[in-house]
Design an enzyme around this catalytic site. Structure first.
Site, short mmCIF file in Angstrom:
data_model
loop_
_atom_site.label_atom_id
_atom_site.label_comp_id
_atom_site.label_asym_id
_atom_site.label_seq_id
_atom_site.Cartn_x
_atom_site.Cartn_y
_atom_site.Cartn_z
N LYS A 1 0.84 -1.21 0.00
CA LYS A 1 0.00 0.00 0.00
C LYS A 1 0.87 1.26 0.00
O LYS A 1 0.54 2.25 -0.64
CB LYS A 1 -0.92 0.01 1.22
CG LYS A 1 -1.92 -1.14 1.22
CD LYS A 1 -3.33 -0.63 0.98
CE LYS A 1 -4.30 -1.73 0.60
NZ LYS A 1 -4.48 -2.75 1.62
N LYS B 1 -8.70 -13.92 -12.29
CA LYS B 1 -9.94 -14.11 -11.56
C LYS B 1 -10.80 -12.86 -11.57
O LYS B 1 -10.33 -11.76 -11.84
CB LYS B 1 -9.65 -14.59 -10.14
CG LYS B 1 -8.85 -13.68 -9.27
CD LYS B 1 -8.71 -14.33 -7.90
CE LYS B 1 -8.61 -13.28 -6.83
NZ LYS B 1 -8.75 -13.83 -5.48
N LYS C 1 -12.76 -6.76 -8.27
CA LYS C 1 -13.37 -5.42 -8.30
C LYS C 1 -12.62 -4.47 -9.20
O LYS C 1 -13.20 -3.74 -9.98
CB LYS C 1 -13.35 -4.83 -6.89
CG LYS C 1 -14.56 -5.21 -6.11
CD LYS C 1 -14.62 -4.44 -4.81
CE LYS C 1 -15.57 -5.12 -3.88
NZ LYS C 1 -15.00 -6.13 -3.03
P1 AMP Z 1 -12.10 -8.74 -2.04
O1 AMP Z 1 -13.25 -7.84 -1.76
O2 AMP Z 1 -11.61 -8.70 -3.45
O3 AMP Z 1 -11.01 -8.59 -1.02
O4 AMP Z 1 -12.65 -10.22 -1.85
C1 AMP Z 1 -13.16 -10.67 -0.64
C2 AMP Z 1 -13.14 -12.19 -0.63
O5 AMP Z 1 -13.95 -12.70 -1.69
C3 AMP Z 1 -11.76 -12.81 -0.87
O6 AMP Z 1 -11.04 -12.94 0.32
C4 AMP Z 1 -12.11 -14.16 -1.46
O7 AMP Z 1 -12.45 -15.08 -0.44
C5 AMP Z 1 -13.36 -13.87 -2.25
N1 AMP Z 1 -13.09 -13.65 -3.68
C6 AMP Z 1 -12.92 -12.47 -4.31
N2 AMP Z 1 -12.75 -12.64 -5.64
C7 AMP Z 1 -12.79 -13.98 -5.86
C8 AMP Z 1 -12.70 -14.81 -7.03
N3 AMP Z 1 -12.55 -14.30 -8.24
N4 AMP Z 1 -12.80 -16.15 -6.88
C9 AMP Z 1 -12.98 -16.69 -5.65
N5 AMP Z 1 -13.09 -15.97 -4.51
C10 AMP Z 1 -13.00 -14.63 -4.60
#
Ligand code: AMP
Length: 327
Positions: A111, A194, A197
């Site tokens: 960060k 994958k 966001k």
């Molecule tokens: P994030 O908001 O991107 O930090 O995602 C929160 C949680 O969602 C992560 O810790 C993962 O467990 C799950 N997650 C996010 N994106 C994916 C993805 N493309 N495939 C599987 N799990 C995901």
């Protein structure tokens, strides 16, 4: 019953990756554990969100998690800043956290590199606040992604250090909750990597049907199989991986066969995939809208969640104060 705790960053809308990768597992966990889910709004202050954006994001996350199946009757669902006891614990635990170890934290370094103009003390001590979120609720297990593993190790270190300094066996060390075989990677629609966001390759739980159709029809493909039974390239495998999550067995078999005998038409596959995604997303989306527009309900959920969370939080802080020597 073991206590599980998970923090959720209020950083925008949830996509299918969050839903299939994390949320569905959380929903199942609620029957087997005493679950705490909180919206980590204090944590999000490191990036100085506009107050109105912060308020809306907290509301969005609460409504999207509840619409997806987190149940305020079964679990303790709360907003971090509604449990101010964690601030006192955070201040106390900061006394035992050393600058060197905080500076070496991978997420801090990343960060700080990304935003060199905003390397604030809250960012440096992010791991301490996260440790306090966990320790204040006496959580046994914490579901963590790869990026959070180091923070959990630091939580254990802070717990041990506190116990050592004061000669007590007070904090126990939380363990990582592993979903092992249930852990899946949801691919994006842009061919590689994958769904995420920041990558603009996702389908969100609040997407309207027409947007879902548009996004899926635009998904990257190739020029088609050239010989029977050949291995699928990543861009095509990704569409099949998404189908595995949302489509019926017979639909998947139909398109597998079409791939294998080279008769597949990607347009047909995408149309079917879009309808099957809509079948999963549409009811959740409508539920999200209902909850989001029901301020009285959301306020009650947050208030009752905070009341429950504050019982353990106040007890922990009181005991820590006694151990430290405040009378
Ligand atoms: P994030 O908001 O991107 O930090 O995602 C929160 C949680 O969602 C992560 O810790 C993962 O467990 C799950 N997650 C996010 N994106 C994916 C993805 N493309 N495939 C599987 N799990 C995901």
């Amino acid at each position: 019953m073991e206590i599980v705790l998970s923090g959720i960053r209020p950083t925008g809308d949830l996509h299918l990756g969050n839903y299939f990768g994390a949320l569905r597992n959380f929903v199942k966990m609620q029957d087997d554990y005493k679950c705490n889910f909180f919206v980590a709004d204090y944590h999000s202050l490191t990036t100085h969100p506009h107050p109105e954006d912060l308020r809306i994001n907290v509301k969005k996350i609460l409504s999207q998690y509840i619409a997806s199946g987190l149940d305020p009757e079964k679990s303790t669902i709360y907003v971090q800043s509604d449990v101010p006891e964690v601030c006192e614990l955070y201040m106390l635990m900061n006394m035992n956290a050393y600058i060197g170890e905080l500076e070496r934290t991978a997420s801090f370094k990343e960060k700080a590199r990304q935003n060199p103009d905003n390397v604030n003390a809250g960012l440096l001590t992010y791991a301490v606040l996260m440790a306090c979120d966990i320790l204040i609720q006496k959580a046994d297990k914490v579901p963590v992604g790869k990026d959070q593993e180091q923070h959990l190790e630091m939580t254990c270190r802070f717990a041990r250090r506190f116990n050592n300094i004061y000669g007590v066996e007070y904090f126990k060390e939380p363990k990582a909750f592993s979903f092992s075989k249930d852990l899946i990677k949801v691919p994006g629609l842009d061919g590689t990597g994958k769904m995420g966001k920041s990558t603009n390759n996702g389908i969100y739980l609040i997407d309207e049907d027409k947007d879902i159709r548009k996004k899926v029809m635009k998904a990257v493909t190739d020029s088609g199989p050239t010989e029977p039974n050949q291995a699928k390239p990543e861009v095509i495998q990704n569409l099949f991986t998404l189908m595995d999550l949302v489509s019926d067995r017979s639909t998947i078999e139909h398109f597998e066969n079409a791939w294998n005998d080279c008769s597949i038409r990607y347009g047909d596959l995408k149309k079917q995939l879009a309808e099957d995604i809509i079948r999963t997303v549409a009811p959740i989306r409508e539920h999200i809208k209902d909850i989001y527009n029901d301020d009285a309900y959301l306020e009650r959920v947050a208030r009752e969640g905070a009341e429950k969370a504050r019982v353990q939080a106040a007890k922990t802080v009181k005991e820590v104060r006694q151990i430290i020597g405040f009378k």
